[in-house]
Write an enzyme that holds these catalytic residues in place. Sequence first.
Site, PDB file in Angstrom:
ATOM      1  N   THR A   1       0.918  -1.271  -0.067  1.00 14.77           N
ATOM      2  CA  THR A   1      -0.112   0.021   0.240  1.00 14.77           C
ATOM      3  C   THR A   1       0.997   1.210  -0.116  1.00 14.77           C
ATOM      4  O   THR A   1       1.981   0.996   0.084  1.00 14.77           O
ATOM      5  CB  THR A   1      -0.897   0.012   1.307  1.00 14.77           C
ATOM      6  OG1 THR A   1      -0.146   0.327   2.375  1.00 14.77           O
ATOM      7  CG2 THR A   1      -1.479  -1.112   1.417  1.00 14.77           C
ATOM      8  N   ASP A   2       0.409   2.571  -0.179  1.00 10.25           N
ATOM      9  CA  ASP A   2       1.012   3.886  -0.103  1.00 10.25           C
ATOM     10  C   ASP A   2       1.834   3.672   1.387  1.00 10.25           C
ATOM     11  O   ASP A   2       3.104   4.175   1.262  1.00 10.25           O
ATOM     12  CB  ASP A   2       0.134   4.865  -0.352  1.00 10.25           C
ATOM     13  CG  ASP A   2      -0.344   5.102  -1.703  1.00 10.25           C
ATOM     14  OD1 ASP A   2       0.410   4.339  -2.479  1.00 10.25           O
ATOM     15  OD2 ASP A   2      -1.359   5.711  -1.986  1.00 10.25           O
ATOM     16  N   CYS A   3       1.314   3.364   2.195  1.00 10.05           N
ATOM     17  CA  CYS A   3       2.021   3.581   3.662  1.00 10.05           C
ATOM     18  C   CYS A   3       2.788   2.444   4.012  1.00 10.05           C
ATOM     19  O   CYS A   3       3.518   2.597   4.657  1.00 10.05           O
ATOM     20  CB  CYS A   3       0.659   3.996   4.582  1.00 10.05           C
ATOM     21  SG  CYS A   3      -0.718   2.880   4.676  1.00 10.05           S
ATOM     22  N   TYR A   4       2.224   1.175   3.521  1.00 10.29           N
ATOM     23  CA  TYR A   4       3.162  -0.013   3.699  1.00 10.29           C
ATOM     24  C   TYR A   4       3.468  -0.695   2.441  1.00 10.29           C
ATOM     25  O   TYR A   4       2.960  -1.619   2.023  1.00 10.29           O
ATOM     26  CB  TYR A   4       2.498  -0.960   4.310  1.00 10.29           C
ATOM     27  CG  TYR A   4       2.099  -0.626   5.971  1.00 10.29           C
ATOM     28  CD1 TYR A   4       3.072  -0.664   6.810  1.00 10.29           C
ATOM     29  CD2 TYR A   4       0.908  -0.237   6.302  1.00 10.29           C
ATOM     30  CE1 TYR A   4       2.764  -0.118   8.360  1.00 10.29           C
ATOM     31  CE2 TYR A   4       0.415   0.111   7.503  1.00 10.29           C
ATOM     32  CZ  TYR A   4       1.351   0.179   8.599  1.00 10.29           C
ATOM     33  OH  TYR A   4       1.078   0.369   9.982  1.00 10.29           O
ATOM     34  N   PRO A   5       4.474  -0.078   1.566  1.00 12.52           N
ATOM     35  CA  PRO A   5       4.802  -0.462   0.237  1.00 12.52           C
ATOM     36  C   PRO A   5       5.496  -1.973  -0.054  1.00 12.52           C
ATOM     37  O   PRO A   5       5.416  -2.579  -0.813  1.00 12.52           O
ATOM     38  CB  PRO A   5       5.982   0.532  -0.197  1.00 12.52           C
ATOM     39  CG  PRO A   5       6.421   1.227   1.224  1.00 12.52           C
ATOM     40  CD  PRO A   5       5.471   1.005   2.205  1.00 12.52           C
TER      41      PRO A   5
END
Lengths: 130, 522
Positions: B148-152
């Site tokens: 994800t954007d916060c957990y790439p």
Amino acid sequence: MKLLVTFSRREGRRPIIAQVVKDTGVLINVVRAVIDSHEGEALIDIPDDQCEIVRKRMADLGATVRILEHAIILDEEECVDCGACISICSQEVFSFDAAWKIVVNSVRCVLCGHCVTACPHGALTQSEET
Amino acid sequence: MILPTVISERYKYPLIDIENMDKPIDVIHERIRDGNARVVTADQMPAIVADLGEEGALAEVDVVTTGTFGAMCSSGAFFNFGHSDPPIRMERIWLNDVEAYGGIAAVDAYLGATEQSTTRGITYGGAHVLEDLVGGKSVDLRAISKGTDCYPRRTLTTEVSLETINEAVMCNPRNAYQRYNAAVNTGDRVIHTYMGTLLPNCGNVTYSGAGVLNPLSNDPELLAIGPGVPCLLGGAVGMVVGEGTQHSPSRGFSTLMLTGNLKEMSQEYLRAAIMHGYGTTLYLGVGVPIPVTNLAAVRSTAVRDEDITVDVVDYGIPSRGRPTLRTATYADLRSGVLTLKGEEVRTSSLSSFRRAHQVADRLRDLVLQGEVPLRAPARRLALTRGAKPLQETTHAPRVREIMDRKIVAVREDDEIKSAAAQLLKGEINHLPVLDPEGKLVGIVTTYDISKAVVNPAKGPLVRHIMKQRVITTTADEPVDIAVRKLERYNISALPVIDNDRHIIGMLTAMDLGKLFGGRWLK
């Protein structure tokens, strides 16, 4: 006393155990036997005082004989003294002492192997040489 | 936000009456501090009460410690691994190839004791990971994510140990059963169950639980054991959370939900185990201290093995309603022999009475050292609840629903040749053999007929070559059980018979295909 007898079957099918019974007059109780086309292995039970005479005659007939002493080995580190081995053993090898610790009377063992799989903690193994 | 006062008003459980304690817990704490406390293990209480009377025992004994050590499948631990760089939201997580549940936040997981390794199967499971960690070993952590954007980050492989991770909190949904039914097998083959190996024809009886030492057997009214009460869990001082799942106090099967810090546990009280043919489980030591605050506590802790009765249940019947053969007390079971159907049957336990003692002893020492914060339950555990069976909205398919009703059969005195013709005509591989009354007496397969052609010496008739021992099923039998028969005997068809051994259908491996035609898969 229990003796583990191994013999080759390549030189014909001599009835080794029957021969020994006939020659020595000792009544041999065959506890377990695994025999295929190449070799045979038999666990026999005989009176202690007649061990030597049976052993010698077996050896003369070409069999390898070993006294079975520690048929089953208990790993004290793994054993938690639950007792799962007790009631599944037909030979009553296992029991509790007064402090509910497992006691192994391996002289009675006939190497059926049920306890090895039933032990939840993998604490039992059969003697390696067998 | 809900205020605490609102909670207590809504609460349906009675609160513990702390005022009415004859010997308040504070007084017990004081005695422990002063070195004057008398703490005993639960097995000592019957003799003490017999000796001093109930009033005398109340004056003499301050705390009774309990203990049990056995298989507790419903166990596991929450982990927080800490964040990697770049960070990952761990969606699927494996510890030494045993999957942990990852549907809780980014780097939290729950590992259950009975989850099996994806690579080592039954020989290694969640319980083994827990024991390895407690033993100080490192385990492989593998995780994947879609990113994800916060957990790439999408994949992670590393080693972790209890020293390196933030938290490892054991939290067990159901531990420390008050008592447990003993197991026996009336069937004709060895079965492997979570109650251990059960020999055929009532060859042995297995049981579990510490009886006189069992925590909940020493507090069946649930006056002393409840939320917030300390316990010894895997060797660490933990806490009772509340009722365990399947908590059934009305039937005498109360359970506890427990928690404790895995980092403080020891292998002496936490052991992975394998129930042969069943799966992995965790052997855990659990003990709860019972403060002797009043006569009720004296009476409940004076319980003996003789007072605790369980059913001896037939595990040879593979349905939920297993029949009971008799009842037995823990004293009967511990004697090593039980009479069943007029015969003496040997008994053995799956839980360790010796280790249960060690748990109670260890807990006694910790209480005396002031290491255990004794307290009354924050509320009383539910007293009336019972465990219900699952309400199944789709029922398990029965043999009648998929069996082949077209019956092609032969008679014992038919010629083998005509049996072969029947097989060809019916395009089948199995021919049930019937007697003149239409009862099943044997079965002939294409294999048997091939053998008869190659080696005709046995005779020309069906009865010369048929198998007389026929494995059968009934119309009401669940398909799952019929499938177990096909697997166990390595066969591909079962005649379906009624109570009089009249044949009413055949169940073949082909019929099982009907299950996958969409009818049962919603």
